[in-house]
Every structure is written in C-alpha cells, then in structure tokens.
Scaffold this motif. Structure first.
Motif, PDB file in Angstrom:
ATOM      1  N   SER A  69       4.202  -2.639   6.537  1.00 33.85           N
ATOM      2  CA  SER A  69       3.689  -3.970   6.224  1.00 33.85           C
ATOM      3  C   SER A  69       2.216  -4.068   6.601  1.00 33.85           C
ATOM      4  CB  SER A  69       4.486  -5.028   6.991  1.00 33.85           C
ATOM      5  OG  SER A  69       3.960  -6.314   6.732  1.00 33.85           O
ATOM      6  N   PRO A  70       1.378  -4.523   5.674  1.00 40.92           N
ATOM      7  CA  PRO A  70      -0.043  -4.663   5.980  1.00 40.92           C
ATOM      8  C   PRO A  70      -0.368  -5.927   6.771  1.00 40.92           C
ATOM      9  CG  PRO A  70       0.387  -5.350   3.736  1.00 40.92           C
ATOM     10  CD  PRO A  70       1.692  -4.842   4.274  1.00 40.92           C
ATOM     11  N   ALA A  71       0.623  -6.792   6.983  1.00 38.59           N
ATOM     12  CA  ALA A  71       0.331  -8.065   7.641  1.00 38.59           C
ATOM     13  C   ALA A  71       1.579  -8.661   8.285  1.00 38.59           C
ATOM     14  CB  ALA A  71      -0.229  -9.055   6.617  1.00 38.59           C
ATOM     15  N   ASP A  72       1.355  -9.537   9.256  1.00 42.51           N
ATOM     16  CA  ASP A  72       2.416 -10.383   9.801  1.00 42.51           C
ATOM     17  C   ASP A  72       2.646 -11.539   8.839  1.00 42.51           C
ATOM     18  OD1 ASP A  72       1.860  -8.741  11.969  1.00 42.51           O
ATOM     19  OD2 ASP A  72       2.088 -10.332  13.446  1.00 42.51           O
ATOM     20  N   GLY A  73       3.884 -11.988   8.713  1.00 41.93           N
ATOM     21  CA  GLY A  73       4.140 -13.137   7.858  1.00 41.93           C
ATOM     22  C   GLY A  73       5.519 -13.128   7.250  1.00 41.93           C
ATOM     23  N   LYS A  74       5.647 -13.739   6.088  1.00 39.79           N
ATOM     24  CA  LYS A  74       6.935 -13.862   5.402  1.00 39.79           C
ATOM     25  C   LYS A  74       6.794 -13.383   3.965  1.00 39.79           C
ATOM     26  CE  LYS A  74       8.648 -17.998   4.477  1.00 39.79           C
ATOM     27  NZ  LYS A  74       9.309 -19.311   4.670  1.00 39.79           N
ATOM     28  N   LEU A  92       5.738  -2.868  -8.851  1.00 44.63           N
ATOM     29  CA  LEU A  92       6.602  -3.732  -8.052  1.00 44.63           C
ATOM     30  C   LEU A  92       5.694  -4.459  -7.066  1.00 44.63           C
ATOM     31  CD1 LEU A  92       9.547  -4.543  -7.481  1.00 44.63           C
ATOM     32  CD2 LEU A  92       9.626  -2.692  -5.793  1.00 44.63           C
ATOM     33  N   LYS A  93       5.639  -5.769  -7.213  1.00 44.98           N
ATOM     34  CA  LYS A  93       4.731  -6.562  -6.380  1.00 44.98           C
ATOM     35  C   LYS A  93       5.498  -7.195  -5.218  1.00 44.98           C
ATOM     36  CE  LYS A  93       1.863 -10.737  -6.681  1.00 44.98           C
ATOM     37  NZ  LYS A  93       1.398 -11.798  -7.596  1.00 44.98           N
ATOM     38  N   VAL A  94       4.969  -6.999  -4.011  1.00 45.58           N
ATOM     39  CA  VAL A  94       5.523  -7.626  -2.810  1.00 45.58           C
ATOM     40  C   VAL A  94       4.399  -8.394  -2.127  1.00 45.58           C
ATOM     41  CG1 VAL A  94       6.652  -7.270  -0.578  1.00 45.58           C
ATOM     42  CG2 VAL A  94       7.212  -5.769  -2.507  1.00 45.58           C
ATOM     43  N   SER A  95       4.583  -9.702  -1.961  1.00 47.68           N
ATOM     44  CA  SER A  95       3.541 -10.544  -1.362  1.00 47.68           C
ATOM     45  C   SER A  95       3.995 -11.054  -0.006  1.00 47.68           C
ATOM     46  CB  SER A  95       3.213 -11.733  -2.272  1.00 47.68           C
ATOM     47  OG  SER A  95       2.740 -11.288  -3.523  1.00 47.68           O
ATOM     48  N   ILE A  96       3.064 -11.043   0.944  1.00 47.02           N
ATOM     49  CA  ILE A  96       3.337 -11.512   2.311  1.00 47.02           C
ATOM     50  C   ILE A  96       2.423 -12.687   2.604  1.00 47.02           C
ATOM     51  CG2 ILE A  96       3.319 -10.877   4.750  1.00 47.02           C
ATOM     52  CD1 ILE A  96       3.615  -7.920   3.688  1.00 47.02           C
ATOM     53  N   PHE A  97       3.026 -13.832   2.895  1.00 50.73           N
ATOM     54  CA  PHE A  97       2.257 -15.036   3.220  1.00 50.73           C
ATOM     55  C   PHE A  97       2.046 -15.134   4.724  1.00 50.73           C
ATOM     56  CE2 PHE A  97       2.332 -19.547   4.555  1.00 50.73           C
ATOM     57  CZ  PHE A  97       1.115 -19.939   4.019  1.00 50.73           C
ATOM     58  N   MET A  98       0.802 -15.329   5.131  1.00 50.79           N
ATOM     59  CA  MET A  98       0.451 -15.474   6.544  1.00 50.79           C
ATOM     60  C   MET A  98       0.094 -16.921   6.838  1.00 50.79           C
ATOM     61  SD  MET A  98      -1.937 -12.109   7.074  1.00 50.79           S
ATOM     62  CE  MET A  98      -2.801 -12.322   5.524  1.00 50.79           C
ATOM     63  N   SER A  99       0.788 -17.526   7.770  1.00 52.65           N
ATOM     64  CA  SER A  99       0.446 -18.880   8.198  1.00 52.65           C
ATOM     65  C   SER A  99      -0.670 -18.795   9.232  1.00 52.65           C
ATOM     66  CB  SER A  99       1.674 -19.571   8.805  1.00 52.65           C
ATOM     67  OG  SER A  99       1.861 -19.154  10.148  1.00 52.65           O
ATOM     68  N   SER A 187      -3.480 -17.006   4.772  1.00 51.53           N
ATOM     69  CA  SER A 187      -3.705 -16.373   3.475  1.00 51.53           C
ATOM     70  C   SER A 187      -2.503 -15.504   3.110  1.00 51.53           C
ATOM     71  CB  SER A 187      -4.977 -15.526   3.529  1.00 51.53           C
ATOM     72  OG  SER A 187      -4.998 -14.779   4.726  1.00 51.53           O
ATOM     73  N   ARG A 188      -2.719 -14.445   2.297  1.00 48.58           N
ATOM     74  CA  ARG A 188      -1.623 -13.562   1.915  1.00 48.58           C
ATOM     75  C   ARG A 188      -2.153 -12.174   1.561  1.00 48.58           C
ATOM     76  NH1 ARG A 188       0.878 -15.948  -3.578  1.00 48.58           N
ATOM     77  NH2 ARG A 188       1.460 -13.844  -4.216  1.00 48.58           N
ATOM     78  N   VAL A 189      -1.247 -11.208   1.551  1.00 47.92           N
ATOM     79  CA  VAL A 189      -1.571  -9.857   1.093  1.00 47.92           C
ATOM     80  C   VAL A 189      -0.555  -9.488   0.018  1.00 47.92           C
ATOM     81  CG1 VAL A 189      -1.784  -7.422   1.688  1.00 47.92           C
ATOM     82  CG2 VAL A 189      -2.548  -9.163   3.312  1.00 47.92           C
ATOM     83  N   ASP A 190      -1.044  -9.021  -1.130  1.00 47.70           N
ATOM     84  CA  ASP A 190      -0.196  -8.590  -2.240  1.00 47.70           C
ATOM     85  C   ASP A 190      -0.194  -7.066  -2.317  1.00 47.70           C
ATOM     86  OD1 ASP A 190       0.262 -11.240  -2.960  1.00 47.70           O
ATOM     87  OD2 ASP A 190      -1.443 -11.284  -4.349  1.00 47.70           O
ATOM     88  N   LEU A 191       0.984  -6.477  -2.309  1.00 46.97           N
ATOM     89  CA  LEU A 191       1.129  -5.038  -2.490  1.00 46.97           C
ATOM     90  C   LEU A 191       1.599  -4.750  -3.907  1.00 46.97           C
ATOM     91  CD1 LEU A 191       2.939  -3.974   0.815  1.00 46.97           C
ATOM     92  CD2 LEU A 191       0.592  -3.395   0.169  1.00 46.97           C
ATOM     93  N   TYR A 192       0.979  -3.771  -4.575  1.00 49.97           N
ATOM     94  CA  TYR A 192       1.409  -3.327  -5.898  1.00 49.97           C
ATOM     95  C   TYR A 192       1.898  -1.888  -5.745  1.00 49.97           C
ATOM     96  CZ  TYR A 192      -0.866  -7.515  -7.667  1.00 49.97           C
ATOM     97  OH  TYR A 192      -1.218  -8.823  -7.908  1.00 49.97           O
ATOM     98  N   LEU A 193       3.211  -1.707  -5.878  1.00 51.52           N
ATOM     99  CA  LEU A 193       3.864  -0.443  -5.545  1.00 51.52           C
ATOM    100  C   LEU A 193       4.473   0.207  -6.786  1.00 51.52           C
ATOM    101  CD1 LEU A 193       5.814  -1.862  -2.461  1.00 51.52           C
ATOM    102  CD2 LEU A 193       3.530  -0.813  -2.461  1.00 51.52           C
ATOM    103  N   PRO A 194       4.757   1.524  -6.736  1.00 50.01           N
ATOM    104  CA  PRO A 194       5.460   2.165  -7.847  1.00 50.01           C
ATOM    105  C   PRO A 194       6.809   1.495  -8.103  1.00 50.01           C
ATOM    106  CG  PRO A 194       4.558   3.806  -6.344  1.00 50.01           C
ATOM    107  CD  PRO A 194       4.373   2.480  -5.676  1.00 50.01           C
ATOM    108  N   LEU A 195       7.209   1.448  -9.358  1.00 50.75           N
ATOM    109  CA  LEU A 195       8.448   0.746  -9.721  1.00 50.75           C
ATOM    110  C   LEU A 195       9.690   1.346  -9.074  1.00 50.75           C
ATOM    111  CD1 LEU A 195       7.835   0.088 -13.530  1.00 50.75           C
ATOM    112  CD2 LEU A 195       7.801  -1.589 -11.677  1.00 50.75           C
TER     113      LEU A 195
END
Length: 218
Positions: A69-74, A92-99, A187-195
C-alpha cells in the motif's frame, strides 16, 4: 514522536502563531473566558498539525511479487478502467482515500525503475469523488518491474490538499522501503495495476502504508 521533514516549516510557523495568538489573548482580551477560548482553539490546531506530520517508524518487508500500500487510508475504489495518460491500456484500479487524520507519507508500491513522472494541474474536488481521479491536480509516477511490466501510482489532490510532494525522478531505481512523496491535508492515491493482479483487499478495507499488501503480481 518524530515529524516528517515535509512539515518542519509548517510546524515551526504554527508554534509561532500559537504563541502570538496566546500573547494577544492574555494581554489584550480582558475577559478570561475569551482568552481561555483562544488558548484552547490554538492548542487544538497545534495538536492537529503535529499529528498530521507524524513520522512513524515502520519496517518494510520487501518482496518484488507484492504490491504494498502506498498510503494509509481506506480502499474507496476497485474497478477495471483504462489508464489514458501513460500506460494507455486497461488496468485494475485501486484507490486509497486518506483523511486528514491519516499519516500522509506515500511509499513506493513496487521495486523497479521510474519510467514516467509528471505533475498534472487540475481541479480540487473532494478526493473521495470518482471524477477527482481524472480532473484533480495530481502527480503521476510509473514504475517498470524487472519483467518489463509497468504499474502507475497517482497522488491526487483533494478539496483540502493543495500541495503534492513527489521525491522521485525519472529513470531512478527504487525499492519498496523508499518514500514516493507526501500529500498535505487529505487526498488519495490511485494505483493502476495489471488486470491479472491477485488482490488481497476489498472495498472499504483500511490499509496501512508500506505494510498492507494490496495484491500479488502473477
């Protein structure tokens, strides 16, 4: 408690403002209730700033097959989508929201070489909204793995986060125990990963930067 270098100037300025407001309150505000209220308000602000820039000591288990995980969050988004800026393919996109209460250091998710690094100006919509990924200001970084595949990590600004720091440079060799950057105030971090990535997280999961394994590469 250690504090991240990205916050040293802000912490120093906050201390100066807290002292100044308290001096003004106690010297020029005659009613003790209001001067006490000023002291309480400035103390709350100071505590929030200090906790925001806290610098946890974390040991990173380096494994080239894992995406950390590149960040703390949800986890707020898991979907198949097309990355149009650089990879230009389905991902495959995985987004992590940081409060604002999360640690806001961003870590390198995979070892490899930085093949793309670009700051893209944009809007400042709330980071949890879907359109923020494409329309908000962001810093985009692509990493090439040893086998030639690439993944992308986008640091996305939010309604409160107006400053994205990225510590990496194009062609730099990186490992998972390195910091990618820092985003100030939510803010948030978006990961774009292989399918074919095998995900270890689901929507709504809380993750810890540099510790949680987001997925495993095939």
């Amino acid at each position: 408690m250690k504090f991240h270098p990205a916050g040293h100037k802000i912490i120093r300025n906050t201390f100066i403002l807290v002292i100044a407001f308290n001096l003004i309150g106690w010297l020029f505000v005659s009613h003790s209730f209001f001067s006490g209220l000023i002291s309480l308000a400035t103390l709350v602000v100071l505590v929030l700033v200090l906790q925001f820039f806290r610098y946890p000591d974390r040991k990173v288990a380096v494994n080239p097959k894992n995406i950390i995980s590149p960040a703390d969050g949800k986890v707020c988004v898991i979907e198949e989508t097309e990355e149009k800026l650089y990879l230009k393919r389905k991902c495959l996109k995985v987004s992590i929201f940081m409060s604002p209460l999360n640690v806001h250091i961003n870590w390198v998710p995979v070892p490899g070489k930085v093949t793309f690094s670009m700051h893209k100006e944009g809007e400042f919509y709330a980071a949890f909204k879907d359109k923020s990924a494409d329309e908000n200001e962001r810093y985009c970084t692509a990493f090439q793995l040893a086998d030639g595949r690439e993944i992308m990590a986008n640091q996305v600004a939010g309604a409160m986060a107006r400053r994205i720091l990225n510590f990496l440079k194009k062609d730099q060799q990186v490992t998972q125990d390195m910091e990618m950057g820092f985003i100030r105030f939510g803010s948030r971090v978006d990961l774009y990963l292989p399918l074919d990535t095998k995900l270890n997280v689901k929507l709504g999961d809380k993750v810890t930067g540099s510790q949680t394994i987001i997925g495993e590469l095939s």
